[in-house]
Design a protein around this motif. Structure first.
Motif, short mmCIF file in Angstrom:
data_model
loop_
_atom_site.label_atom_id
_atom_site.label_comp_id
_atom_site.label_asym_id
_atom_site.label_seq_id
_atom_site.Cartn_x
_atom_site.Cartn_y
_atom_site.Cartn_z
N VAL A 51 44.00 70.20 -63.87
CA VAL A 51 44.77 71.36 -63.41
C VAL A 51 45.67 71.87 -64.53
O VAL A 51 45.79 73.09 -64.74
CB VAL A 51 45.60 70.99 -62.16
CG1 VAL A 51 46.45 72.18 -61.70
CG2 VAL A 51 44.68 70.53 -61.03
N TYR A 63 44.08 74.79 -57.20
CA TYR A 63 44.26 73.41 -56.75
C TYR A 63 45.61 72.91 -57.28
O TYR A 63 46.07 73.38 -58.32
CB TYR A 63 43.12 72.51 -57.26
CG TYR A 63 41.82 72.75 -56.52
CD1 TYR A 63 41.51 72.04 -55.36
CD2 TYR A 63 40.93 73.69 -56.99
CE1 TYR A 63 40.32 72.27 -54.70
CE2 TYR A 63 39.74 73.94 -56.32
CZ TYR A 63 39.44 73.22 -55.18
OH TYR A 63 38.26 73.46 -54.52
N PRO A 64 46.26 72.00 -56.55
CA PRO A 64 45.87 71.34 -55.31
C PRO A 64 45.81 72.32 -54.13
O PRO A 64 46.48 73.37 -54.16
CB PRO A 64 46.96 70.30 -55.08
CG PRO A 64 47.67 70.16 -56.38
CD PRO A 64 47.54 71.48 -57.07
N GLY A 92 45.97 65.40 -62.28
CA GLY A 92 46.88 66.34 -62.92
C GLY A 92 46.32 67.00 -64.15
O GLY A 92 46.49 68.21 -64.35
N GLY A 142 53.99 67.95 -60.47
CA GLY A 142 52.55 67.82 -60.63
C GLY A 142 51.83 68.08 -59.33
O GLY A 142 52.14 69.02 -58.59
N GLU A 143 50.87 67.24 -59.01
CA GLU A 143 50.09 67.44 -57.79
C GLU A 143 50.83 66.94 -56.54
O GLU A 143 50.36 67.14 -55.42
CB GLU A 143 48.74 66.72 -57.90
CG GLU A 143 48.81 65.20 -57.92
CD GLU A 143 49.09 64.66 -59.31
OE1 GLU A 143 49.12 63.42 -59.47
OE2 GLU A 143 49.30 65.47 -60.25
N ARG A 144 51.98 66.30 -56.72
CA ARG A 144 52.74 65.78 -55.59
C ARG A 144 53.72 66.83 -55.08
O ARG A 144 54.60 67.26 -55.81
CB ARG A 144 53.51 64.52 -56.00
CG ARG A 144 54.22 63.83 -54.84
CD ARG A 144 55.22 62.80 -55.34
NE ARG A 144 56.36 63.44 -55.99
CZ ARG A 144 56.82 63.09 -57.17
NH1 ARG A 144 56.23 62.16 -57.87
NH2 ARG A 144 57.88 63.72 -57.68
N HIS A 197 50.87 73.43 -59.82
CA HIS A 197 51.59 72.18 -59.65
C HIS A 197 52.98 72.45 -59.08
O HIS A 197 53.56 73.52 -59.29
CB HIS A 197 51.68 71.43 -60.98
CG HIS A 197 50.48 70.57 -61.24
ND1 HIS A 197 50.22 70.01 -62.48
CD2 HIS A 197 49.45 70.18 -60.43
CE1 HIS A 197 49.10 69.30 -62.40
NE2 HIS A 197 48.62 69.40 -61.18
N ASP A 248 43.01 66.00 -57.03
CA ASP A 248 44.42 65.67 -57.17
C ASP A 248 44.78 65.26 -58.58
O ASP A 248 45.91 64.89 -58.86
CB ASP A 248 44.80 64.54 -56.19
CG ASP A 248 44.76 65.01 -54.74
OD1 ASP A 248 45.03 66.20 -54.53
OD2 ASP A 248 44.46 64.19 -53.87
#
Length: 815
Positions: free
Chosen positions: A691, A634-635, A688, A137-139, A608, A686
């Protein structure tokens, strides 16, 4: 002429054997310390793995045997050796029994089983070790937590009722699982940690595990030598950043064992190629450094004592720089014994030095007996002392030049002796390790020496250190290339039973092979058996069930918890790639197995981590036309990494929007969504879901029918596609968002797929795929295939619609 000859070795007792240093010079191989070291190791391991009582009983039995022999047959030489072994066994049994009992009865151990909270004052024993986590994901993929080995100084435990109890510490071993804030601490620093206690794994001397909450408190200054070593290591790490990312991470790993900057892809490739030992400091590093020091001393015509003193100082300095890990300590103790022999003018004997180092280190730290790295280090060194010289001499007698004979015999001997333990730990046998180590060997000394020099120079003048590291760049690049090409060899490694029985079975096979090689009549038979094994075993690992299947048009690669799909064109070796998974190694292996060499387009459905993490591997070594992105970049960290990766590979970026069409022979792509492009960043950049809903949705027309590729589009995105009136009908559906429950039944009804592909990782913690989604698909007659169960999945044209095949051997759950 009196005395012994090479054909008539002297009788020097039952534990001294005859060896040859070369064809003319005989040499007695001193094994007198080996039984004592083996017995000490065995009884220590019994105490760690079984119980302190078992070790105590071993000591009692050893004493009883010693007393019986002393009373009856104390005059014989062989009996004296047995008495020594019994005495050493009893002494080490007493030591390990006391230590294991202290750990077992420690108050923190019982508090950990209750899950109580505690405040500990600790002192760091080693550098914090970064714990790698895959991106999702965004991490981004990274190291947001660290493991820290510490010694206990004091503890305060809070019970369920709120009472507190204070405990004094005496350096007992504790493992901290801490936030990344702890990553900057150095060994020797003290700090206060707060968190919840958890039981430690049985089999070592760790009292407890503390799951730390928050940053370190009341941090003290490190000792001056640790501060100096930290400065040198930081200097090397920063100087290495002048290189490309992979060699920049490899240089500190090779020189001082610092793997914090090493990409996961390189780690995996070195593991498959049998080069993992290069990433841990060992006796080889010390041998290179000491060899360079001794060479300089020889050029300066210094005497033996001066050479020994200077080499000893080099050993001490390097141990501080590399930190006193098990393999470093073993190598340092062994080098110290050898240097002492050199200083006093006596002949060097490597085997007693190795056995002596085992005894000393196990006496200082009983936990080393259960450390795989320590065992591998000792076994490899023993192979170089016992096996390699014989093989070198045998090759030399058959006309092989001395230098080439050593280059062949050393890695082969080390690999043969350590293979049973490696198999017991990993369940894999590498078929390319010897060749890979042979090719890597010439590059290791220059990288090591230049890296040490750069670390020493960096605090004084960073540009000079960067220049030195740049000189080390080409050999570091060569090491990366060797690991990559070796790991890419079909059948580079194959499965073998793991555990003690698997290791023992391989050891028996290895011994049988060595014995068979000694007799000319059995060599031919062994050759026939070897060819049969290669023909029977290797193809099953290289071509699983005829993989890749002929005529495949779509493959969902098993990349774990992420997406990576490959769409074939009519041109052999040419395919479009949609998404690249969470990390480089998995997608690279999938593309290699499929034989994809040319990629006209890489489509990233959204940015992501589990869709873009393997992009560098897709571009590496392949002809890539362009990288296509959706409307939402994004991110920001992911967009930046994609731009940088594309720029390094000189691959252009292009934007895709709804309505775009692309076509190649045998393949046509239509961009269906998102139907309304976002005008800016989501409310929370950020988050999820926004996105995911901005994922590119593609429909591919293939010989097997239409294939709908949905990225991670969720409820809002699916509703937008439905309300826009898009024709979503397709024979094959890549199920959105790894089969999560955020899938509308009406969306599935609009697609009406005959085959559904779910790209998902085994043992994921997100509950993917949702049972509701799987049941909705199967109840409508859709055939569901999952990468976590089937591995790589292929779709091909059948007589009555799309047919499927799968490779099997899915990726194991994350540890």
């Amino acid at each position: 002429m009196t005395g012994a000859t090479p054909r008539d070795p002297p009788r020097v007792g039952p534990i001294l054997f005859w060896a040859k240093e070369n064809d003319e010079t005989p040499q007695v191989l001193d094994l007198r310390l080996v039984p004592a070291a083996a017995a000490a190791w065995a009884v220590t391991l019994v105490g760690l793995r079984v119980d302190w009582r078992a070790a105590a009983w071993c000591g009692v039995v050893a004493l009883m045997v010693a007393m019986g022999l002393w009373a009856r047959r104390r005059g014989r030489r062989g009996v004296r050796g047995v008495l020594v072994v019994c005495g050493v066994s009893a002494a080490f049994a007493a030591v390990v029994s006391v230590r294991v009992r202290h750990v077992a009865e420690h108050p923190l151990r019982s508090a950990a089983h209750e899950g109580l909270t505690a405040v500990l004052r600790v002192e760091l024993d080693d550098d914090p070790t970064a714990l790698r986590v895959p991106g999702y994901g965004e991490r981004p993929a990274g190291t947001d937590r660290v493991a820290v080995a510490v010694g206990l100084r004091a503890a305060e435990i809070t019970s369920r009722s709120g009472r507190t109890a204070s405990i004094a510490g005496n350096g007992e071993r504790v493992l901290l699982l801490a936030p990344g804030d702890w990553g900057g601490l150095l060994p020797g620093q003290q700090a206060v940690a707060q968190g919840q206690l958890a039981p430690a794994t049985h089999g070592d001397l760790t009292v407890t595990v503390l799951r730390v909450r928050g940053p370190p408190l009341e941090v003290t200054s490190p000792p001056w030598w640790q501060n100096a070593a930290g400065t040198l290591r930081d200097g090397l790490r920063h100087a290495a950043r002048r290189l490309d990312p992979e060699p920049a991470g490899l240089v500190p790993a090779l020189v001082v064992g610092d793997t914090t900057g090493l990409p996961e892809r390189v780690v995996g490739e070195f593991r498959a190629a049998g080069l993992t030992h290069l990433l841990a400091v060992s006796g080889a590093n010390l041998a290179i450094v000491c060899g360079a020091v001794l060479l300089v001393c020889r050029l300066l015509h210094l005497g033996p004592r001066a050479r020994g003193v200077l080499a000893g100082l080099a050993v001490v300095g390097f141990v501080v720089l590399a930190r006193p890990e098990p393999s470093v300590l073993r190598a340092a103790v062994m080098a110290g014994v050898a240097l002492l022999a050199l200083t006093v003018g006596r002949p060097r004997s490597a085997l007693p030095a190795l056995a002596g180092s085992v005894l000393v280190l196990l006496l200082v730290d009983s936990g080393l007996a259960a450390a795989p790295g320590f065992a591998l280090s000792v076994l490899a060194t023993g192979a170089l002392v016992l096996v390699a010289p014989w093989w070198v001499a045998a090759l030399h007698r058959r006309g092989v030049p001395a230098g080439l004979a050593e280059a062949l015999a050393v890695p082969a001997a080390a690999h043969l002796v350590t293979a049973p333990l490696v198999v017991a730990l990993s369940g894999k046998v590498s078929l390319v390790a010897v060749v890979a180590n042979l090719l890597a060997a010439p590059a290791v000394p220059p990288v090591t020496l230049l890296g040490v020099l750069a670390a020493v120079v960096a605090p004084a003048h960073r540009p000079t250190a960067e220049l030195i590291v740049m000189v080390a760049g080409p050999p570091a690049d060569w090491l990366v290339l060797v690991g990559r090409r070796a790991a890419a060899v079909p059948g580079a490694e194959f499965d073998w039973p793991s555990g003690a029985l698997g290791g023992l079975a391989l050891a028996v096979v290895a011994v049988a092979v060595l014995v068979a090689l000694r007799f000319p009549r059995t060599r031919a038979l062994l050759g026939v058996l070897l060819v049969g094994v290669v023909l029977a075993v290797v193809p099953t690992g290289v071509i699983r069930r005829g993989w890749p299947v002929s005529g495949w048009v779509v493959v969902a690669c098993d990349v774990g918890q992420g997406d990576a799909l490959v769409l074939a064109t009519a041109d052999a070796g040419r395919a479009v790639v949609v998404d690249s998974g969470p990390e480089p190694g998995a997608v690279d292996g999938c593309l290699r197995r499929l034989g994809v060499r040319r990629i006209p387009l890489v489509v990233l459905s959204h940015l992501h981590a589990d869709h873009v993490g393997g992009l560098s591997a897709v571009l590496d070594g392949r002809e890539v036309g362009a990288i296509a992105l959706g409307p939402l970049h994004y991110p920001e960290w992911a967009a930046r990494e994609v731009r940088q990766t594309a720029a390094r590979a000189n691959v252009p970026l292009l934007a895709l929007t709804a309505g775009d069409r692309l076509e190649w022979p045998g393949l046509r792509l239509e961009v269906l969504g998102p139907p309304r492009a976002p005008t800016g960043p989501p409310p929370d950049a950020d988050a999820g879901t926004p996105v995911n809903d901005a994922s590119l949705v593609l429909r591919a027309s293939t010989p097997a029918g239409r294939v709908l590729l949905t990225g991670d589009v969720e409820l809002a995105g699916q509703s937008a596609l439905l309300s826009n009136g898009s024709d979503l009908a397709a024979e094959v559906l890549k199920v959105p968002h790894h089969g999560s429950r955020s899938t509308l039944p009406v969306f599935l009804a609009a697609v009406r797929p005959r085959v559904a592909l779910i790209s998902v990782g085994a043992g994921n913690r997100y509950g993917h795929p949702s049972r509701l989604v799987v049941d909705a698909l199967t109840s409508s007659g859709t055939r569901v295939l999952r990468t976590d169960q089937d591995g790589d999945i292929a779709v091909l044209a059948g007589q009555e619609g799309p047919a499927t095949a799968w490779r099997g051997d899915p990726r194991a759950p994350p540890r």
